[in-house]
Design a protein around this motif. Structure first.
Motif, PDB file in Angstrom:
ATOM      1  N   LYS A 195      -1.825   3.515 -12.999  1.00 11.58           N
ATOM      2  CA  LYS A 195      -2.211   4.510 -12.000  1.00 11.58           C
ATOM      3  C   LYS A 195      -1.627   4.144 -10.647  1.00 11.58           C
ATOM      4  N   GLY A 196      -1.267   5.163  -9.876  1.00  8.87           N
ATOM      5  CA  GLY A 196      -0.774   4.945  -8.526  1.00  8.87           C
ATOM      6  C   GLY A 196       0.652   5.432  -8.342  1.00  8.87           C
ATOM      7  N   LYS A 197       1.028   5.583  -7.072  1.00  8.56           N
ATOM      8  CA  LYS A 197       2.358   6.066  -6.739  1.00  8.56           C
ATOM      9  C   LYS A 197       3.144   5.092  -5.887  1.00  8.56           C
ATOM     10  N   LEU A 198       2.434   4.235  -5.123  1.00 14.25           N
ATOM     11  CA  LEU A 198       3.106   3.266  -4.261  1.00 14.25           C
ATOM     12  C   LEU A 198       2.156   2.116  -3.957  1.00 14.25           C
ATOM     13  N   VAL A 199       2.681   0.892  -4.027  1.00 15.39           N
ATOM     14  CA  VAL A 199       1.921  -0.288  -3.650  1.00 15.39           C
ATOM     15  C   VAL A 199       2.459  -0.793  -2.319  1.00 15.39           C
ATOM     16  N   VAL A 200       1.563  -1.124  -1.401  1.00 13.29           N
ATOM     17  CA  VAL A 200       1.938  -1.738  -0.128  1.00 13.29           C
ATOM     18  C   VAL A 200       1.282  -3.109  -0.090  1.00 13.29           C
ATOM     19  N   ILE A 201       2.102  -4.151   0.117  1.00 18.15           N
ATOM     20  CA  ILE A 201       1.554  -5.507   0.198  1.00 18.15           C
ATOM     21  C   ILE A 201       1.874  -6.102   1.567  1.00 18.15           C
ATOM     22  N   ALA A 202       0.995  -6.974   2.034  1.00 16.09           N
ATOM     23  CA  ALA A 202       1.202  -7.652   3.321  1.00 16.09           C
ATOM     24  C   ALA A 202       2.265  -8.736   3.159  1.00 16.09           C
ATOM     25  N   GLU A 206       1.684 -16.053  -3.012  1.00 15.43           N
ATOM     26  CA  GLU A 206       2.816 -15.832  -3.927  1.00 15.43           C
ATOM     27  C   GLU A 206       2.367 -15.431  -5.334  1.00 15.43           C
ATOM     28  N   ASP A 207       1.275 -16.036  -5.837  1.00 11.49           N
ATOM     29  CA  ASP A 207       0.823 -15.688  -7.181  1.00 11.49           C
ATOM     30  C   ASP A 207       0.361 -14.229  -7.261  1.00 11.49           C
ATOM     31  N   LEU A 208      -0.306 -13.753  -6.222  1.00  9.93           N
ATOM     32  CA  LEU A 208      -0.722 -12.342  -6.204  1.00  9.93           C
ATOM     33  C   LEU A 208       0.490 -11.420  -6.094  1.00  9.93           C
ATOM     34  N   ARG A 209       1.455 -11.808  -5.256  1.00  8.55           N
ATOM     35  CA  ARG A 209       2.675 -11.010  -5.107  1.00  8.55           C
ATOM     36  C   ARG A 209       3.382 -10.862  -6.465  1.00  8.55           C
ATOM     37  N   GLU A 210       3.491 -11.967  -7.188  1.00  9.22           N
ATOM     38  CA  GLU A 210       4.167 -11.932  -8.491  1.00  9.22           C
ATOM     39  C   GLU A 210       3.414 -11.047  -9.479  1.00  9.22           C
ATOM     40  N   ASP A 211       2.077 -11.155  -9.509  1.00  7.61           N
ATOM     41  CA  ASP A 211       1.274 -10.316 -10.407  1.00  7.61           C
ATOM     42  C   ASP A 211       1.454  -8.837 -10.078  1.00  7.61           C
ATOM     43  N   ILE A 212       1.364  -8.503  -8.793  1.00  5.53           N
ATOM     44  CA  ILE A 212       1.478  -7.106  -8.373  1.00  5.53           C
ATOM     45  C   ILE A 212       2.864  -6.557  -8.708  1.00  5.53           C
TER      46      ILE A 212
END
Length: 98
Positions: free
Chosen positions: A31-38, A43-49
């Motif tokens: 679900k979703g159309k765009l993810v925005v990350i800070a 790094e582990d969360l960035r890789e998962d996302i």
């Protein structure tokens, strides 16, 4: 409309999920159309996302600000490491980033 304003308009008028845990849960469901990350997300969360977003073919945009700045941009009194835009509402963020 700049990216920051696009994010704020999406939060105010659309359907946006805040938080990295809830974002990952929705990405797993496709679900979703765009993810925005800070920019300072762990790094582990960035890789998962990025992994789950790629599986669902959902683009990921890295915001130049920190999670504190992203939280205040969303009008929230807490940090926001990631958010998922399900419906942009009146925002043109999908055209700006996509």
């Amino acid at each position: 409309m700049d990216i920051d304003r696009g994010i704020r308009v999406a939060v105010d008028t659309g359907n946006v999920i805040l938080g990295s845990k809830r974002t990952i849960q929705s990405l797993k469901l496709g679900k979703g159309k765009l993810v925005v990350i800070a920019s300072n997300i762990p790094e582990d969360l960035r890789e998962d996302i990025e992994y789950y977003a790629e599986l669902s073919d959902i683009p990921v945009y890295t915001h130049e600000g920190t999670s504190v700045e992203l939280g205040s941009l969303c009008g929230k009194p807490f940090i926001v490491g990631a958010l998922l835009i399900q419906d942009p509402g009146d925002s043109t963020i999908l055209e700006m980033v996509g």
